[in-house]
Design an enzyme around this catalytic site. Structure first.
Site, mmCIF file in Angstrom:
data_model
loop_
_atom_site.group_PDB
_atom_site.id
_atom_site.type_symbol
_atom_site.label_atom_id
_atom_site.label_comp_id
_atom_site.label_asym_id
_atom_site.label_seq_id
_atom_site.Cartn_x
_atom_site.Cartn_y
_atom_site.Cartn_z
ATOM 1 N N LYS A 235 0.800 -1.225 0.000
ATOM 2 C CA LYS A 235 0.000 0.000 0.000
ATOM 3 C C LYS A 235 0.833 1.276 0.000
ATOM 4 O O LYS A 235 0.520 2.264 0.645
ATOM 5 C CB LYS A 235 -0.975 0.016 1.180
ATOM 6 C CG LYS A 235 -1.836 -1.238 1.298
ATOM 7 C CD LYS A 235 -2.447 -1.662 -0.019
ATOM 8 C CE LYS A 235 -3.392 -0.631 -0.597
ATOM 9 N NZ LYS A 235 -3.828 -0.979 -1.994
ATOM 10 N N HIS B 157 7.504 -7.648 -1.654
ATOM 11 C CA HIS B 157 7.432 -6.777 -0.476
ATOM 12 C C HIS B 157 8.503 -7.145 0.554
ATOM 13 O O HIS B 157 8.559 -6.540 1.629
ATOM 14 C CB HIS B 157 6.054 -6.891 0.190
ATOM 15 C CG HIS B 157 4.929 -6.345 -0.633
ATOM 16 N ND1 HIS B 157 4.972 -5.100 -1.228
ATOM 17 C CD2 HIS B 157 3.707 -6.861 -0.948
ATOM 18 C CE1 HIS B 157 3.829 -4.881 -1.867
ATOM 19 N NE2 HIS B 157 3.055 -5.932 -1.717
ATOM 20 N N ARG C 267 -8.150 2.905 -4.169
ATOM 21 C CA ARG C 267 -9.093 3.564 -3.271
ATOM 22 C C ARG C 267 -9.149 5.056 -3.581
ATOM 23 O O ARG C 267 -10.016 5.509 -4.293
ATOM 24 C CB ARG C 267 -8.708 3.304 -1.806
ATOM 25 C CG ARG C 267 -9.802 3.649 -0.801
ATOM 26 C CD ARG C 267 -9.409 3.246 0.608
ATOM 27 N NE ARG C 267 -8.313 4.041 1.120
ATOM 28 C CZ ARG C 267 -8.459 5.174 1.795
ATOM 29 N NH1 ARG C 267 -9.668 5.649 2.040
ATOM 30 N NH2 ARG C 267 -7.412 5.839 2.233
ATOM 31 N N GLY D 275 -5.755 7.135 -3.568
ATOM 32 C CA GLY D 275 -4.470 7.496 -4.160
ATOM 33 C C GLY D 275 -4.053 8.929 -3.883
ATOM 34 O O GLY D 275 -3.291 9.526 -4.645
#
Length: 342
Positions: A78, A145, A304, A306
């Site tokens: 995210k 990640h 969503r 940004g």
């Protein structure tokens, strides 16, 4: 694959599973606040045991072999990695696909740049999705990640390039909270016995205590930041806020870093601007209104808002003060700082 190859791969899977079972017995574990999701601390970072993520990471470490031509996006969850995947794919493939015929207009960026721990070495291992890595034409566009210290040695020692993107901790925290709320709902829908009452406050406490997925946050960021200073030819360090502020400038940096600079002709024809518009969140939302990734995540859940500074709508002044103090302490002397508002 022939029978002998299948047997060898079956043995590899069994070997990894046995190692994971041993590690799970001896390594530190915690349960996320407000949920029943258990995480394990491995090489100073936290991974979900639930959903086999930890097993996938160990498999990736043990069996991935980097090629010199690989380009790997690295990040915490995210922090803008989906956006960066779309930008990278568009840059690398601009000679193969006119903008108005780009696969990004029909496919999710996650389907075009393969995640090593959630796509390639997931439950489908040893037959990675959607292609066996050896069948992917160079440059292979991949992502992970995993912190720098835990990357397979072949990534560190090869000439492959790493693109690291980070985001200010407050927006990262808020974005992670909403994304993983959807993740937990999916488990609930499958009638698995996991609590789903995790609040933003729970997420904040775990984050500040370093108990976040693939975290701690600051250690993850600083690991790649320091390597970008030590090996600028190896690691390109990007900030989400900088990309938002001047996407064309940083897209040129990206192209130069991977050895695919835009020509004067391309610049004059507006190719850079076209790629930025193709990969903007408005376009990506429109393309990914429906469908799922890996038969689990809703495609639309990756997009969503940004925005830079959305944290102001969700965090209390005391939370912000605490995070600012933590940020100052963790980043002191590093030369790294974050812009919190646009």
């Amino acid at each position: 694959m022939n029978q002998n190859q299948n047997q060898t791969m079956d043995e590899m899977c069994k070997e990894v599973q046995e190692e994971v079972e041993k590690l799970v017995k001896c390594l530190p574990k915690v349960t996320q606040r407000g949920s029943s999701f258990e995480m394990i601390k491995y090489q100073d970072s936290w991974y979900f045991i639930t959903g086999n993520l930890f097993r996938n990471v160990v498999t990736f470490q043990k069996h991935f072999v980097a090629k010199h031509t690989d380009i790997i996006i690295t990040s915490l969850p995210k922090t803008g990695s989906t956006w960066l995947k779309s930008l990278l794919f568009a840059v690398v493939n601009r000679a193969n696909h006119p903008i108005n015929q780009s696969p990004l207009l029909t496919c999710h960026p996650q389907e075009l740049v393969y995640s090593l721990e959630t796509d390639v070495y997931s439950e489908a291992f040893p037959y990675p999705r959607p292609h066996h890595l050896n069948e992917v034409k160079p440059p292979r566009l991949l992502s992970t990640h995993v912190p720098y210290t835990s990357l397979p040695e072949s990534i560190k020692t090869s000439e492959c390039r790493l693109l690291y993107i980070c985001r200010n901790p407050l927006d990262t925290l808020v974005s992670s909270y909403y994304f993983f709320q959807e993740y937990m709902k999916k488990f609930q829908e499958k009638k698995q016995d996991f609590a789903t009452k995790r609040s933003l406050g729970d997420t904040f406490e775990d984050f500040c205590n370093g108990k976040s997925l693939f975290g701690p946050f600051f250690e993850h960021v600083l690991g790649y930041w320091n390597m970008s200073l030590e090996r600028p030819d190896k690691v390109l360090f990007l900030k989400y806020e900088d990309l938002k502020n001047d996407p064309e400038l940083h897209l040129k940096r990206l192209a130069e870093f991977i050895g695919m600079s835009f020509s004067p002709k391309e610049e004059n024809e507006g190719v850079i601007k076209q790629i930025v518009e193709l990969c903007c969140i408005k376009t990506m939302k429109e393309v990914n209104k429906s469908g799922v990734i890996n038969k689990f995540f809703e495609k639309k859940s990756y997009f969503r808002k940004g925005e830079v500074g959305d944290w102001t709508n969700h965090l209390t002044p005391s939370m912000v003060e605490r995070m600012n103090k933590l940020m100052e302490a963790k980043l002191e002397g590093s030369g790294l700082s974050f812009k919190l508002l646009s």
